[in-house]
Motif scaffolding. Structure first.
Motif, PDB file in Angstrom:
ATOM      1  N   SER A  42       0.755  -1.007  -0.095  1.00 13.88           N
ATOM      2  CA  SER A  42       0.089   0.062  -0.105  1.00 13.88           C
ATOM      3  C   SER A  42       0.876   1.391  -0.010  1.00 13.88           C
ATOM      4  O   SER A  42       0.605   2.447  -0.355  1.00 13.88           O
ATOM      5  N   TYR A  43       1.972   1.260   0.545  1.00  8.73           N
ATOM      6  CA  TYR A  43       3.053   2.319   0.744  1.00  8.73           C
ATOM      7  C   TYR A  43       3.328   2.921  -0.758  1.00  8.73           C
ATOM      8  O   TYR A  43       3.148   4.055  -1.059  1.00  8.73           O
ATOM      9  N   VAL A  44       3.575   2.061  -1.787  1.00 11.44           N
ATOM     10  CA  VAL A  44       4.070   2.513  -3.166  1.00 11.44           C
ATOM     11  C   VAL A  44       2.802   2.744  -3.771  1.00 11.44           C
ATOM     12  O   VAL A  44       2.913   3.494  -5.011  1.00 11.44           O
ATOM     13  N   LEU A  45       1.532   2.669  -3.426  1.00 10.86           N
ATOM     14  CA  LEU A  45       0.265   2.836  -4.063  1.00 10.86           C
ATOM     15  C   LEU A  45      -0.409   4.271  -3.378  1.00 10.86           C
ATOM     16  O   LEU A  45      -1.412   4.705  -3.887  1.00 10.86           O
ATOM     17  N   GLY A  46       0.364   4.886  -2.406  1.00  7.24           N
ATOM     18  CA  GLY A  46      -0.247   5.908  -1.753  1.00  7.24           C
ATOM     19  C   GLY A  46      -0.314   7.250  -2.575  1.00  7.24           C
ATOM     20  O   GLY A  46      -0.912   8.045  -2.246  1.00  7.24           O
ATOM     21  N   VAL A  47       0.199   7.141  -3.926  1.00  6.31           N
ATOM     22  CA  VAL A  47       0.034   8.320  -4.713  1.00  6.31           C
ATOM     23  C   VAL A  47      -0.832   8.221  -5.546  1.00  6.31           C
ATOM     24  O   VAL A  47      -1.592   9.219  -6.239  1.00  6.31           O
ATOM     25  N   LEU A  48      -1.852   7.085  -5.445  1.00  5.16           N
ATOM     26  CA  LEU A  48      -3.202   6.953  -6.110  1.00  5.16           C
ATOM     27  C   LEU A  48      -4.283   7.987  -5.847  1.00  5.16           C
ATOM     28  O   LEU A  48      -4.499   8.177  -4.582  1.00  5.16           O
ATOM     29  N   THR A  49      -4.831   8.382  -6.639  1.00  4.20           N
ATOM     30  CA  THR A  49      -6.035   9.543  -6.396  1.00  4.20           C
ATOM     31  C   THR A  49      -7.243   8.817  -6.261  1.00  4.20           C
ATOM     32  O   THR A  49      -7.520   7.476  -6.729  1.00  4.20           O
ATOM     33  N   HIS A  50      -8.398   9.596  -5.824  1.00  4.64           N
ATOM     34  CA  HIS A  50      -9.645   9.148  -5.973  1.00  4.64           C
ATOM     35  C   HIS A  50     -10.283   8.312  -7.093  1.00  4.64           C
ATOM     36  O   HIS A  50     -10.708   7.102  -7.108  1.00  4.64           O
ATOM     37  N   GLU A  51      -9.987   9.166  -8.121  1.00  8.14           N
ATOM     38  CA  GLU A  51     -10.187   8.734  -9.398  1.00  8.14           C
ATOM     39  C   GLU A  51      -9.491   7.499  -9.914  1.00  8.14           C
ATOM     40  O   GLU A  51     -10.305   6.399 -10.471  1.00  8.14           O
ATOM     41  N   ILE A  71       5.831  18.026   0.555  1.00  9.88           N
ATOM     42  CA  ILE A  71       5.227  18.993  -0.507  1.00  9.88           C
ATOM     43  C   ILE A  71       4.542  18.006  -1.241  1.00  9.88           C
ATOM     44  O   ILE A  71       4.739  16.607  -1.243  1.00  9.88           O
ATOM     45  N   LYS A  72       3.848  18.514  -2.488  1.00 15.68           N
ATOM     46  CA  LYS A  72       3.285  17.710  -3.275  1.00 15.68           C
ATOM     47  C   LYS A  72       2.360  16.703  -2.697  1.00 15.68           C
ATOM     48  O   LYS A  72       2.265  15.461  -2.975  1.00 15.68           O
ATOM     49  N   VAL A  73       1.384  17.103  -1.791  1.00 17.44           N
ATOM     50  CA  VAL A  73       0.554  16.418  -1.039  1.00 17.44           C
ATOM     51  C   VAL A  73      -0.655  15.946  -2.142  1.00 17.44           C
ATOM     52  O   VAL A  73      -1.205  16.695  -2.733  1.00 17.44           O
ATOM     53  N   SER A  74      -0.746  14.828  -1.921  1.00 23.77           N
ATOM     54  CA  SER A  74      -2.020  14.183  -2.584  1.00 23.77           C
ATOM     55  C   SER A  74      -2.668  13.361  -1.628  1.00 23.77           C
ATOM     56  O   SER A  74      -2.053  12.676  -0.677  1.00 23.77           O
ATOM     57  N   TRP A  75      -4.198  13.075  -1.804  1.00 19.70           N
ATOM     58  CA  TRP A  75      -4.962  12.167  -1.119  1.00 19.70           C
ATOM     59  C   TRP A  75      -5.134  10.737  -1.667  1.00 19.70           C
ATOM     60  O   TRP A  75      -5.813  10.911  -2.834  1.00 19.70           O
ATOM     61  N   ALA A  76      -5.269   9.821  -1.133  1.00 18.80           N
ATOM     62  CA  ALA A  76      -5.739   8.487  -1.707  1.00 18.80           C
ATOM     63  C   ALA A  76      -7.347   8.123  -1.401  1.00 18.80           C
ATOM     64  O   ALA A  76      -7.390   7.442  -0.095  1.00 18.80           O
ATOM     65  N   GLY A  77      -7.944   8.547  -2.181  1.00 17.76           N
ATOM     66  CA  GLY A  77      -9.319   8.726  -2.141  1.00 17.76           C
ATOM     67  C   GLY A  77      -9.693  10.108  -1.694  1.00 17.76           C
ATOM     68  O   GLY A  77      -9.188  10.820  -1.747  1.00 17.76           O
ATOM     69  N   LEU A  78     -10.951  10.267  -0.912  1.00 16.61           N
ATOM     70  CA  LEU A  78     -11.353  11.637  -0.638  1.00 16.61           C
ATOM     71  C   LEU A  78     -10.541  11.862   0.576  1.00 16.61           C
ATOM     72  O   LEU A  78     -10.306  11.242   1.538  1.00 16.61           O
ATOM     73  N   PRO A  79     -10.019  13.288   0.697  1.00 20.35           N
ATOM     74  CA  PRO A  79      -9.360  13.758   1.945  1.00 20.35           C
ATOM     75  C   PRO A  79     -10.023  13.915   3.082  1.00 20.35           C
ATOM     76  O   PRO A  79     -11.488  14.173   2.977  1.00 20.35           O
ATOM     77  N   ILE A  80      -9.384  13.693   4.184  1.00 17.55           N
ATOM     78  CA  ILE A  80     -10.068  13.860   5.504  1.00 17.55           C
ATOM     79  C   ILE A  80     -10.490  15.173   5.795  1.00 17.55           C
ATOM     80  O   ILE A  80      -9.860  16.176   5.041  1.00 17.55           O
ATOM     81  N   ALA A  81     -11.367  15.438   6.795  1.00 16.99           N
ATOM     82  CA  ALA A  81     -12.023  16.775   6.923  1.00 16.99           C
ATOM     83  C   ALA A  81     -10.657  17.805   7.596  1.00 16.99           C
ATOM     84  O   ALA A  81     -11.010  18.794   6.922  1.00 16.99           O
ATOM     85  N   GLU A  82      -9.791  17.151   8.107  1.00 15.56           N
ATOM     86  CA  GLU A  82      -8.566  17.988   8.717  1.00 15.56           C
ATOM     87  C   GLU A  82      -7.773  18.638   7.486  1.00 15.56           C
ATOM     88  O   GLU A  82      -6.996  19.641   7.744  1.00 15.56           O
ATOM     89  N   ALA A  83      -7.812  17.987   6.315  1.00 13.80           N
ATOM     90  CA  ALA A  83      -7.315  18.455   5.397  1.00 13.80           C
ATOM     91  C   ALA A  83      -7.474  19.817   4.687  1.00 13.80           C
ATOM     92  O   ALA A  83      -6.583  20.696   4.298  1.00 13.80           O
ATOM     93  N   GLY A  84      -8.765  20.227   4.881  1.00 18.40           N
ATOM     94  CA  GLY A  84      -9.256  21.792   4.649  1.00 18.40           C
ATOM     95  C   GLY A  84      -9.107  22.767   5.726  1.00 18.40           C
ATOM     96  O   GLY A  84      -9.158  23.986   5.490  1.00 18.40           O
ATOM     97  N   THR A  85      -8.900  22.169   7.182  1.00 19.49           N
ATOM     98  CA  THR A  85      -9.212  23.173   8.198  1.00 19.49           C
ATOM     99  C   THR A  85      -7.762  23.539   8.904  1.00 19.49           C
ATOM    100  O   THR A  85      -7.667  24.508   9.637  1.00 19.49           O
ATOM    101  N   GLY A  86      -6.697  22.682   8.619  1.00 19.72           N
ATOM    102  CA  GLY A  86      -5.315  22.815   9.036  1.00 19.72           C
ATOM    103  C   GLY A  86      -4.991  22.258  10.664  1.00 19.72           C
ATOM    104  O   GLY A  86      -4.323  22.511  11.248  1.00 19.72           O
TER     105      GLY A  86
END
Length: 375
Positions: free
Chosen positions: A148-157, A283-298
């Motif tokens: 799963s580590y090397v797949l952490g770059v995959l997006t929701h789509e 840097i170059k942050v990406s989320w595997a699936g939908l981001p968690i709520a804290e991603a937008g609140t800091g």
């Protein structure tokens, strides 16, 4: 579409997709620009031998087989990126880049354009769908083989179009036994390791042919000269061998590379204790699936951080901030120091078995010493 590497995992994954009733087509990616390349033992992948093994597996399974030439894109997106990252004093993970930009970007993009519903691979990882139908990436049942580590770059789509049939397999031994029972010739083929485009494993020698090396100083954390090096770019954080220091340490213990500064052409070395870092910034942050709520609140959130494919995750508190360039950054404070982490590596963040996302490390430091002391 089954991505056929020529190994046992992808062959069994394709077989299980066929058994599940899917219409499966096997595709092998030609990534090497040296078509005569032959595999040596368990080093490397994507060779002529691997292509032939993939074809034989598809023949046994009775599915169509194609070879797609992605060598030009692989060179640009993975090999050239690897060189440029080392030239900048960072330690990249080419497997992450290959998964992100080749196997689950270029390949999936082409597959969808051709009308395929999903790409199936032999990775040990799991996609779970939540109550709203959104995909989540989770660790595989066999943590020893978990990828799963090397797949952490995959997006929701991308996760929405990904299949990992080996997700719940308890061991690699079971996969090999299944391959043998199916008559697949790759049943006992050794796993590949090391960097596929450096099959002899001599990363330093390979880099020296591609990056201009200039002699410079090796210094301690206080800035005292300890020796000279043939080129800072060929070193990695945590390295012990090959330093050839002219001045022995006062305590007689070995020293390790703590930091690389290519602009100053300096390599900083010190005791092993200073390799332990407790603050990471990615840097170059990406989320595997939908981001968690804290991603937008800091806000801070509890998580586990992993920086190597088979490394141990470490408990941490993390939060997402907006950097000076206006782009998100992930900052993680480790509850237990982690040894020998280098800028350029990938920080994958978990909650339980779920992969939340990833970031490329820009800073990894220990509060035990002040890097600014080296001038």
């Amino acid at each position: 579409m089954a991505a056929m590497s020529g190994g046992v995992d992808s062959a069994v994954a394709a077989a299980r997709a066929v058994d599940a009733g899917h219409e499966v087509v096997g595709v092998h990616l030609a990534l090497s620009r040296m078509p005569g390349t032959l595999r040596t033992g368990s080093r490397g992948c994507c060779t002529v031998e691997d292509s032939n093994d993939a074809w034989r597996a598809c023949d046994v399974l009775g599915i169509p087989y194609y070879v797609w030439d992605f060598s030009e894109r692989f060179k640009e997106e993975v090999v050239d990126d690897f060189v440029s990252e080392y030239a900048a004093g960072r330690t990249p993970n080419p497997c992450m880049r290959c998964n992100e930009r080749i196997k689950f970007a270029a390949l999936l993009e082409k597959a969808i354009a051709l009308g395929f519903d999903a790409v199936c691979t032999g990775h040990y990882a799991k996609v779970i769908t939540d109550a709203e139908g959104n995909p989540e990436l989770h660790r595989a049942a066999d943590w020893a083989k978990d990828q799963s580590y090397v797949l952490g770059v995959l997006t929701h789509e991308q996760l929405s179009h990904s299949m990992f049939p080996l997700a719940d397999t308890p061991s690699k031994a079971e996969v090999r036994a299944e391959a043998e029972s199916r008559g697949l010739s790759v049943a006992n083929k050794p796993d590949s390791h090391d960097i596929c485009f450096i099959p002899d494993g001599d990363t330093r020698g390979w880099l020296e042919e591609r990056i201009e090396m200039t002699e410079g100083d090796i210094v301690d954390p206080e800035g005292n000269k300890m020796g000279t090096h043939p080129g800072a770019n060929a070193f990695t954080v945590g390295q012990r061998r090959g330093l050839k220091l002219g001045t022995p340490a006062a305590d007689g213990k070995p020293r390790f590379v703590l930091e690389i500064r290519p602009k100053e052409n300096k390599v900083i070395v010190g005791p092993e204790a200073l390799l332990a870092v407790d603050l990471l910034r990615g840097i170059k942050v990406s989320w595997a699936g939908l981001p968690i709520a804290e991603a937008g609140t800091g806000e801070e959130f509890d998580c586990m951080v992993q920086v190597r494919a088979h490394g141990d995750p470490v408990d941490a508190r993390a939060r997402v901030l907006i950097g000076e360039d206006g782009k998100p950054e992930m900052v993680a404070s480790l509850l237990e120091p982690m040894r020998g982490v280098a800028p350029g590596q990938t920080m994958v963040v978990y909650q339980g078995t779920r992969v939340l996302g990833q970031a490329t490390l820009d800073t990894a430091r220990s509060t035990a010493w002040d890097p600014s002391a080296v001038s």
